[in-house]
Motif scaffolding. Structure first.
Motif, PDB file in Angstrom:
ATOM      1  N   ASN A   1      -4.367 -79.480 -16.488  1.00  0.00           N
ATOM      2  CA  ASN A   1      -3.471 -78.854 -17.444  1.00  0.00           C
ATOM      3  C   ASN A   1      -3.194 -80.309 -18.231  1.00  0.00           C
ATOM      4  N   LEU A   2      -3.564 -80.488 -19.863  1.00  0.00           N
ATOM      5  CA  LEU A   2      -3.963 -80.753 -21.168  1.00  0.00           C
ATOM      6  C   LEU A   2      -2.611 -80.908 -21.754  1.00  0.00           C
ATOM      7  N   ASP A   3      -1.765 -80.216 -21.600  1.00  0.00           N
ATOM      8  CA  ASP A   3      -0.281 -79.642 -22.044  1.00  0.00           C
ATOM      9  C   ASP A   3       0.688 -81.042 -22.201  1.00  0.00           C
TER      10      ASP A   3
ATOM     11  N   ALA B   1      -0.857 -83.757 -23.945  1.00  0.00           N
ATOM     12  CA  ALA B   1      -0.905 -83.472 -25.863  1.00  0.00           C
ATOM     13  C   ALA B   1       0.170 -83.838 -25.672  1.00  0.00           C
TER      14      ALA B   1
ATOM     15  N   ARG C   1      -5.845 -80.925 -29.223  1.00  0.00           N
ATOM     16  CA  ARG C   1      -5.789 -79.669 -29.561  1.00  0.00           C
ATOM     17  C   ARG C   1      -6.933 -79.129 -29.731  1.00  0.00           C
TER      18      ARG C   1
ATOM     19  N   GLN D   1      -8.209 -79.009 -26.429  1.00  0.00           N
ATOM     20  CA  GLN D   1      -7.617 -78.291 -24.538  1.00  0.00           C
ATOM     21  C   GLN D   1      -8.494 -76.981 -25.516  1.00  0.00           C
TER      22      GLN D   1
ATOM     23  N   LYS E   1     -10.521 -74.927 -21.838  1.00  0.00           N
ATOM     24  CA  LYS E   1      -9.709 -73.778 -21.425  1.00  0.00           C
ATOM     25  C   LYS E   1     -10.625 -72.634 -21.343  1.00  0.00           C
TER      26      LYS E   1
END
Length: 859
Positions: free
Chosen positions: A435-437, A440, A467, A470, A474
């Motif tokens: 999960n890159l959130d 980021a 961003r 991401q 995804k």
């Protein structure tokens, strides 16, 4: 919530899982065929008219709200189907990747059906571990296939006339034994619960039973073209025979028996619900006490019965899968709590029972993680578990128990939260992040470099703000690369046979994500897999090729480790000159202390800052030449680390106005520069055949390991470069293969011009061929430089071939090696040879000094 509970919750949400029971996904062409594969089936076991009532269940209504998050649409069924159609049509591969997010290993029962689905190997690209995909063999499907093979319409007439039960069971036992010996098979499964119930008779040997089985076999073959096994005497016999073969095969091998899974509890209307109670299996569990039983699907509504069996029998495990997304939220909580009433938490394991639609995986994982978090946090709050104990429970259920039970031997993955606690500033924490959130949020201005290594070993890069990256991760964007890359030289020249038409796509491998260090850049690099238009693995992708060979070697586990030899140069009036001249092997001269020591130590500490920890470093033999020894690791990880370490060393040198080169022979008057590769296998029972395969195919291997004409200038006797003959020797540095210990060797005929993914793929492919063909090791341990021996002495040691003297000889050897071409991919090999021959012609047209400078600027 205090920090300890936050850590626990983070662990539940992010720890990679081993999905111990699932099924194949539909192909993209069939994923929208709702007439045949209703989407409502993702929340209900009902079918036909009964399935029309699924939207009125609590499980369906919860799923609608969650799927709306997945598809970013309104929370109603029609909006979800519309958004899903758009996603499947645009990028089915990306949807599958998203839905299998967090899956480290996948055990597939791939015999649920034989049409409309992707082959089980296709699923390997979506799991976190290169060796994480295994099969679960459904025994009733094996039996049905035997009937069709011998007595179906396609069988020979004489076979159709001899429908004898003894012939049938003999063939069945043989096939089960083959699966027992197949390293890609993790275990077996029976669906006898669907066919005749779990009241299986334990032990079948009397004549009346065999007569009943003979009659049942005739009835099935005569009346059912699909040969569905659904007669109690015969189905009971199949289960008993399977358990017997599992036990006996393991005993003969001296290994642990492979587990067997039983469908229990919840199912469609094809099941006798009363006979789905796992309590009926108790006599069988006792009789086959040395074989592990996995009771699938929480045995719902018989969860407590399953828990009781697992609490009193050491060979019983409870799988928690399938009910999640099929029952209400209250039931999900109740099922997990009931499972934990009696069952040791070390005997609980997770699966999705994902099948057909990828959302079955996504919903199951999401709902189970939510439920597990609620239950373990409550246990902590009630003082039943400490936070540490709760974490152990979570990791056991999600990973450890399956890893041990199925003998997967997977290295436990590091979770995002673990890494963040260790060092939030180190961007390498994202190495296992799915999960890159979080990344980021921590660093919103980061740039991510997506990298590929082409056939000339040049690293090519595309750069993206995080961003945008991401979106790529995804599945909302795909990054196309021209097919010309597969026929391209270092200066972008397109070689004969190449084309600018078409493209392939880069998929990032998050396990390789690391921060760029020693650069004035807020960026990180990530390696990629190559895929075709349909999202399938592209033949010739170096990382996929290596991954495929490593998977084929299972259950043999491979470890790689590399020595980085590098020459540090400074700019002088005459061009590039060595940084240190008063220089010798493992010597700390005044020149080195004054001019190189600070640089070397800076390189080591810089590497440590991104999670690469050098084991040792020292001066090598040539002027300005040094060696850094990397730690061993799994093949892909080890090579990703090697590439990153080389880039970082070059960055450190360049910040000091210097050049670090891996070119193999910068000076004709001094020792060359290698990139020695250590390789180990475990277990070592097949090591002689493995080594025999490498020696047999050594000339083809050098097409990748000695990848340019300049590589052969380093290969000579008397300079510890592996000499000139194909052989091996214990601690013999004048042999191309140095044996260090049992199962551990060093390849000396390799340097910094090689695409290391391809070189190691070729090396391991040769070893695999040795095992597959049971090659005897005819080469004896050579104690000296083979070039110093007479022809008779070499013959006595089994030394018959010289190492190729030039690149063209190596390429020809590869071209003429059908086995190596087949396992590496014939289309890829053809492209690779074309590129290397064109490259050789280009370099040969240059004057020697110009050529060396040109290459040192690039490697």
């Amino acid at each position: 919530m205090n920090n300890d509970l936050q850590d626990l919750c983070s662990l539940v949400r992010t720890h990679p899982i081993i999905d111990n029971h699932a099924h194949n996904l539909l192909t993209a062409e069939n994923a929208l065929d709702y007439e045949k594969y209703p989407l409502e089936s993702i929340t209900s076991e009902a079918s036909g008219e009964a399935l029309k009532q699924a939207p009125y269940t609590l499980s369906h209504r919860l799923a609608v709200k969650q799927l709306a998050e997945l598809f970013n649409c309104d929370p109603n069924w029609e909006a979800i189907k519309a958004a899903r159609k758009e996603r499947v049509t645009a990028n089915y591969h990306g949807l599958v990747q998203k839905c299998l997010d967090g899956t480290f290993s996948l055990l597939l029962d791939d015999l649920l059906t034989d049409c409309d689905i992707e082959d089980y190997r296709w699923h390997n690209q979506f799991v976190g571990s290169p060796s994480g995909l295994r099969r679960i063999v459904r025994i009733e499907a094996v039996a049905s296939q035997i009937c069709r093979d011998f007595w179906g319409e396609e069988a020979a007439p004489e076979h159709r006339m001899s429908r004898h039960i003894r012939r049938f069971t003999g063939e069945f036992e043989m096939r089960i034994k083959e699966h027992c010996l197949d390293p890609m098979v993790a275990g077996f499964k029976s669906v006898i619960c669907y066919r005749t119930g779990l009241n299986v008779e334990a032990g079948i040997n009397d004549d009346d039973t065999w007569d009943s089985c003979q009659e049942a076999l005739h009835h099935i073959v005569e009346n059912d073209p699909s040969c569905r096994m659904a007669k109690k005497p015969l189905n009971d016999l199949l289960v008993n025979l399977t358990l017997h073969v599992i036990r006996e095969t393991a005993s003969q091998k001296g290994s642990k028996p492979k587990p067997i899974q039983f469908h229990t509890g919840l199912g469609d209307n094809d099941i006798d619900l009363v006979l789905a109670n796992p309590a009926y299996l108790q006599p069988l569990i006792e009789k086959f006490h040395d074989v592990d039983f996995v009771l699938l699907h929480s045995s719902y509504p018989y969860t407590r019965e399953a828990g009781y069996l697992a609490s009193v029998y050491p060979n019983v495990y409870v799988d928690l899968g399938e009910v999640y997304s099929m029952v209400s939220k209250d039931a999900e909580l109740s099922i997990l709590r009931q499972s934990m009433e009696l069952t040791p938490t070390s005997r609980l394991l997770w699966s999705t029972d994902g099948h057909f639609h990828p959302e079955t995986y996504w919903l199951s994982n999401k709902q189970f993680r939510d439920t597990l978090e609620t239950v373990v946090v409550n246990h902590v709050k009630q003082g039943i578990l400490t936070v540490s104990e709760a974490k152990d429970v979570v990791v056991d259920i999600l990973f450890n128990t399956s890893n041990k039970l199925y003998n997967l031997n997977l290295s436990s993955p590091i979770t995002l939260s673990d890494k963040k606690r260790s060092n939030v500033a180190d961007a390498s924490f994202a190495a296992q992040a799915k999960n890159l959130d979080d990344l980021a949020a921590l660093n919103p201005n980061m740039i991510v470099w997506m990298q590929l290594v082409d056939y000339t070993a040049i690293i090519r890069v595309r750069m993206f703000p995080i961003r945008e990256f991401q979106k790529i991760f995804k599945g909302q964007r795909r990054i196309g690369i021209t097919m010309a890359t597969l026929h391209m030289l270092q200066d972008d020249t397109l070689v004969p046979g190449g084309t600018a038409t078409g493209q392939f796509y880069m998929r990032p491998d998050m396990s390789s994500l690391r921060k760029n260090a020693a650069l004035n850049s807020n960026s990180a690099t990530v390696m990629t897999f190559w895929e075709d238009e349909n999202g399938a693995p592209l033949e010739g992708c170096p990382r996929i090729t290596l991954q495929r060979i490593v998977t084929a070697l299972n259950p043999i586990q491979v470890t790689l480790g590399f020595e980085i030899e590098v020459v540090i140069l400074h700019q002088s009036t005459g061009g590039w000159s060595p940084l240190t001249k008063n220089h010798s092997w493992s010597n700390m001269t005044r020149d080195i202390r004054l001019n190189a020591l600070e640089l070397l130590e800076t390189a080591v500490t810089t590497l440590a800052s991104i999670g690469i920890h050098i084991e040792q470093f020292h001066a090598e033999s040539a002027p300005g030449q040094f060696e850094f020894v990397l730690p061993p690791g799994a093949p892909l990880e080890a090579i990703d680390t090697l590439i990153k370490a080389r880039q970082t060393i070059q960055n450190v040198a360049e910040t000091n106005g210097l050049r670090a080169t891996f070119y193999p022979r910068p000076y004709s008057f001094a020792a060359g520069t290698a990139s020695h590769a250590h390789f180990s296998i475990s277990p070592t029972i097949e090591e002689e055949s493995f080594l025999a395969g490498i020696l047999t195919h050594f000339s083809a291997i050098t097409a990748f390991s000695l990848a340019q004409e300049g590589s052969y200038e380093r290969v000579a006797s008397g300079i510890w470069a592996g000499s000139e003959w194909v052989t091996w020797g214990t601690q013999n540095r004048e042999a191309p293969i140095r044996k260090i210990s049992t199962g551990h060797w060093e390849l000396k005929q390799i340097d910094g011009l090689a695409n290391m993914y391809l070189a190691m793929a070729a090396l391991l492919a040769a070893g695999y061929l040795g095992i597959a063909h049971s090659l005897p090791l005819t080469h004896k341990d050579c104690p000296v430089d083979a070039s110093t021996l007479s022809a008779v002495e070499r013959q006595q040691l089994g030394i018959t071939k010289q190492i190729p003297k030039n690149l063209d000889d190596s390429l020809t050897a590869l071209e003429n090696n059908d086995d190596m071409c087949a396992i590496l991919g014939p289309g890829f090999v053809k492209k690779y040879i074309a590129v290397k021959r064109a490259e050789a012609n280009k370099l040969a047209s240059m004057e020697s000094g110009e050529r060396i400078t040109w290459l040192m600027e690039r490697y």
